[in-house]
Design a protein around this motif. Structure first.
Motif, PDB file in Angstrom:
ATOM      1  N   ALA A   1       0.816  -1.212   0.000  1.00 34.12           N
ATOM      2  CA  ALA A   1       0.000   0.000   0.000  1.00 34.12           C
ATOM      3  C   ALA A   1       0.851   1.264   0.000  1.00 34.12           C
ATOM      4  O   ALA A   1       0.374   2.331  -0.380  1.00 34.12           O
ATOM      5  N   LEU A   2       2.126   1.155   0.372  1.00 30.80           N
ATOM      6  CA  LEU A   2       2.997   2.324   0.451  1.00 30.80           C
ATOM      7  C   LEU A   2       3.878   2.481  -0.778  1.00 30.80           C
ATOM      8  O   LEU A   2       3.918   3.543  -1.397  1.00 30.80           O
ATOM      9  N   SER A   3       4.584   1.426  -1.149  1.00 26.77           N
ATOM     10  CA  SER A   3       5.526   1.512  -2.268  1.00 26.77           C
ATOM     11  C   SER A   3       4.944   1.052  -3.597  1.00 26.77           C
ATOM     12  O   SER A   3       5.593   1.217  -4.636  1.00 26.77           O
ATOM     13  N   GLN A   4       3.743   0.457  -3.588  1.00 27.37           N
ATOM     14  CA  GLN A   4       3.085  -0.044  -4.801  1.00 27.37           C
ATOM     15  C   GLN A   4       3.920  -1.129  -5.498  1.00 27.37           C
ATOM     16  O   GLN A   4       3.799  -1.343  -6.700  1.00 27.37           O
ATOM     17  N   GLU A   5       4.758  -1.812  -4.741  1.00 33.04           N
ATOM     18  CA  GLU A   5       5.505  -2.948  -5.259  1.00 33.04           C
ATOM     19  C   GLU A   5       4.833  -4.245  -4.820  1.00 33.04           C
ATOM     20  O   GLU A   5       4.026  -4.260  -3.902  1.00 33.04           O
ATOM     21  N   LYS A   6       5.205  -5.343  -5.480  1.00 36.02           N
ATOM     22  CA  LYS A   6       4.597  -6.627  -5.139  1.00 36.02           C
ATOM     23  C   LYS A   6       4.960  -7.030  -3.717  1.00 36.02           C
ATOM     24  O   LYS A   6       6.085  -6.798  -3.254  1.00 36.02           O
ATOM     25  N   LEU A   7       3.978  -7.623  -3.033  1.00 38.56           N
ATOM     26  CA  LEU A   7       4.196  -8.040  -1.655  1.00 38.56           C
ATOM     27  C   LEU A   7       5.193  -9.189  -1.609  1.00 38.56           C
ATOM     28  O   LEU A   7       5.062 -10.174  -2.335  1.00 38.56           O
ATOM     29  N   GLN A   8       6.182  -9.031  -0.752  1.00 45.43           N
ATOM     30  CA  GLN A   8       7.195 -10.056  -0.541  1.00 45.43           C
ATOM     31  C   GLN A   8       7.464 -10.170   0.952  1.00 45.43           C
ATOM     32  O   GLN A   8       7.374  -9.191   1.681  1.00 45.43           O
ATOM     33  N   ARG A   9       7.771 -11.374   1.382  1.00 44.98           N
ATOM     34  CA  ARG A   9       8.087 -11.573   2.798  1.00 44.98           C
ATOM     35  C   ARG A   9       9.346 -10.798   3.178  1.00 44.98           C
ATOM     36  O   ARG A   9      10.285 -10.742   2.376  1.00 44.98           O
ATOM     37  N   PRO A  10       9.390 -10.211   4.375  1.00 48.19           N
ATOM     38  CA  PRO A  10       8.357 -10.173   5.413  1.00 48.19           C
ATOM     39  C   PRO A  10       7.283  -9.122   5.122  1.00 48.19           C
ATOM     40  O   PRO A  10       7.593  -8.024   4.686  1.00 48.19           O
ATOM     41  N   ILE A  11       6.033  -9.510   5.369  1.00 46.70           N
ATOM     42  CA  ILE A  11       4.873  -8.649   5.135  1.00 46.70           C
ATOM     43  C   ILE A  11       4.309  -8.234   6.487  1.00 46.70           C
ATOM     44  O   ILE A  11       4.171  -9.061   7.393  1.00 46.70           O
ATOM     45  N   VAL A  12       3.994  -6.960   6.628  1.00 50.00           N
ATOM     46  CA  VAL A  12       3.439  -6.430   7.869  1.00 50.00           C
ATOM     47  C   VAL A  12       2.077  -5.797   7.582  1.00 50.00           C
ATOM     48  O   VAL A  12       1.758  -5.489   6.435  1.00 50.00           O
ATOM     49  N   ALA A  13       1.311  -5.622   8.636  1.00 46.55           N
ATOM     50  CA  ALA A  13      -0.009  -4.984   8.540  1.00 46.55           C
ATOM     51  C   ALA A  13      -0.140  -3.972   9.657  1.00 46.55           C
ATOM     52  O   ALA A  13       0.360  -4.182  10.773  1.00 46.55           O
ATOM     53  N   CYS A  14      -0.814  -2.867   9.371  1.00 44.00           N
ATOM     54  CA  CYS A  14      -1.012  -1.811  10.367  1.00 44.00           C
ATOM     55  C   CYS A  14      -2.295  -2.078  11.139  1.00 44.00           C
ATOM     56  O   CYS A  14      -3.000  -3.063  10.906  1.00 44.00           O
ATOM     57  N   GLU A  15      -2.614  -1.180  12.037  1.00 42.08           N
ATOM     58  CA  GLU A  15      -3.821  -1.336  12.859  1.00 42.08           C
ATOM     59  C   GLU A  15      -5.095  -1.075  12.079  1.00 42.08           C
ATOM     60  O   GLU A  15      -6.175  -1.367  12.574  1.00 42.08           O
ATOM     61  N   LEU A  16      -4.978  -0.526  10.877  1.00 43.05           N
ATOM     62  CA  LEU A  16      -6.143  -0.310  10.020  1.00 43.05           C
ATOM     63  C   LEU A  16      -6.333  -1.426   9.007  1.00 43.05           C
ATOM     64  O   LEU A  16      -7.271  -1.386   8.210  1.00 43.05           O
ATOM     65  N   GLY A  17      -5.464  -2.418   8.998  1.00 38.87           N
ATOM     66  CA  GLY A  17      -5.631  -3.587   8.149  1.00 38.87           C
ATOM     67  C   GLY A  17      -5.015  -3.478   6.769  1.00 38.87           C
ATOM     68  O   GLY A  17      -5.355  -4.259   5.890  1.00 38.87           O
ATOM     69  N   ARG A  18      -4.099  -2.540   6.556  1.00 31.97           N
ATOM     70  CA  ARG A  18      -3.451  -2.411   5.249  1.00 31.97           C
ATOM     71  C   ARG A  18      -2.172  -3.244   5.227  1.00 31.97           C
ATOM     72  O   ARG A  18      -1.499  -3.399   6.242  1.00 31.97           O
ATOM     73  N   LEU A  19      -1.824  -3.742   4.041  1.00 28.96           N
ATOM     74  CA  LEU A  19      -0.670  -4.611   3.868  1.00 28.96           C
ATOM     75  C   LEU A  19       0.516  -3.810   3.337  1.00 28.96           C
ATOM     76  O   LEU A  19       0.362  -2.996   2.423  1.00 28.96           O
TER      77      LEU A  19
END
Length: 297
Positions: free
Chosen positions: A38-56
């Motif tokens: 949601a921040l860098s607009q790059e493909k999700l790769q491990r390690p993946i984190v989530a905020c308190e609002l549920g964004r990846l």
């Protein structure tokens, strides 16, 4: 009204009407939310984190944002509520065995399933592709589908076995209403944490500013009544009296005591120190201090 070649234009070609509203492709929107950071607009790769609002997010992107917030980056308003790594949780995801990634369609001659996801629910087996609701636990970071938590009701994590409560559940990529509820919970949680820190600081300051204990004050009163301390004598820093009734100084635990006055020590032991009488010299025995300069004239 003809053009070159005998063609006749139609009305919609000559009269411009209102522009059509561009519709967003739902598949592209879902893929952008569940397969890209949601921040860098790059493909999700491990390690993946989530905020308190549920964004990846990718953890690397969050670290770069926290290290240098002044840099010009797109979508910085998405992570404006993230103050540090404590505000995000690393997710414990379950890999999808049917996911082959980009290796399958290297030539571009095979069908690419858009709905195939990298991760699945470890309980039900649903794919994490945006069609089903998923949530994670703030205690351990494990990710499950909402159907699994609804069908198998338990207070223990299905994957790691850690206990959790309903307040620890955070929905991933929820609707606007769900995001607003999560935002309210986040603000309440932060307000409680701030109030707890203030109460701890106030307790520490009260302990530092407290006077002597009641026991110490009562002991001083009893000692003065029993005659241990006279009116003229003042208590030292250790609370003991510096002089007795007879006027003779009393030795305290903190006072210095001369080695020559110790009766239990032998004369041979006392002669080692400079305070012994043998170490003292008269004026006749002492000589003037002579200095030699290295200069010769």
């Amino acid at each position: 009204m003809g053009c070159d070649g005998g063609t006749i234009p139609k009305r919609h070609e000559l009269v411009k009407g209102p522009k059509k509203v561009e519709k967003v492709d739902k598949n592209a929107e879902i893929a952008a939310r569940w397969k890209y950071c949601a921040l860098s607009q790059e493909k999700l790769q491990r390690p993946i984190v989530a905020c308190e609002l549920g964004r990846l997010y990718n953890k690397d992107a969050v670290l770069e944002y926290l290290l240098d917030k002044s840099a010009e980056r797109p979508n910085t308003e998405v992570a404006a509520h993230i103050r540090g790594l404590k505000d995000v949780k690393e997710l414990n995801l379950t890999d999808n065995p049917a996911w082959e990634g980009e290796r399958r369609n290297t030539k571009g001659d095979t069908y690419e399933d858009i709905h195939c996801a990298m991760f699945i629910c470890p309980v039900v087996g649903l794919e994490m592709n945006g069609k089903h609701k998923f949530c994670y636990l703030q205690t351990c970071g494990c990710v499950f589908s909402e159907r699994a938590l609804r069908e198998v009701k338990t207070e223990i994590c299905h994957k790691c076995g850690d206990p959790f409560q309903d307040e620890d559940l955070v929905i991933l990529n929820g609707t606007k209403e769900e995001v607003e509820k999560l935002k309210e919970k986040m603000e309440e949680r932060r307000a409680k944490a701030k109030a707890g820190k203030k109460s701890k600081k106030s307790k520490v300051s009260e302990l530092n500013c407290k006077p002597l204990d009641s026991r110490a004050s009562s002991d001083l009163k009893d000692a003065s009544q029993n005659g241990e301390c006279s009116a003229d004598s003042a208590p030292g820093p250790s609370g003991a009296c510096s002089s007795s009734k007879n006027g003779k100084p009393t030795t305290t635990t903190g006072s210095k005591r001369s080695i020559q006055d110790m009766k239990e020590k032998s004369e041979a032991y006392k002669s080692i120190f400079t305070t012994h009488s043998s170490a003292k010299r008269t004026k006749d025995q002492t000589s003037n201090w002579i200095t030699h300069t290295p200069y010769h004239f």
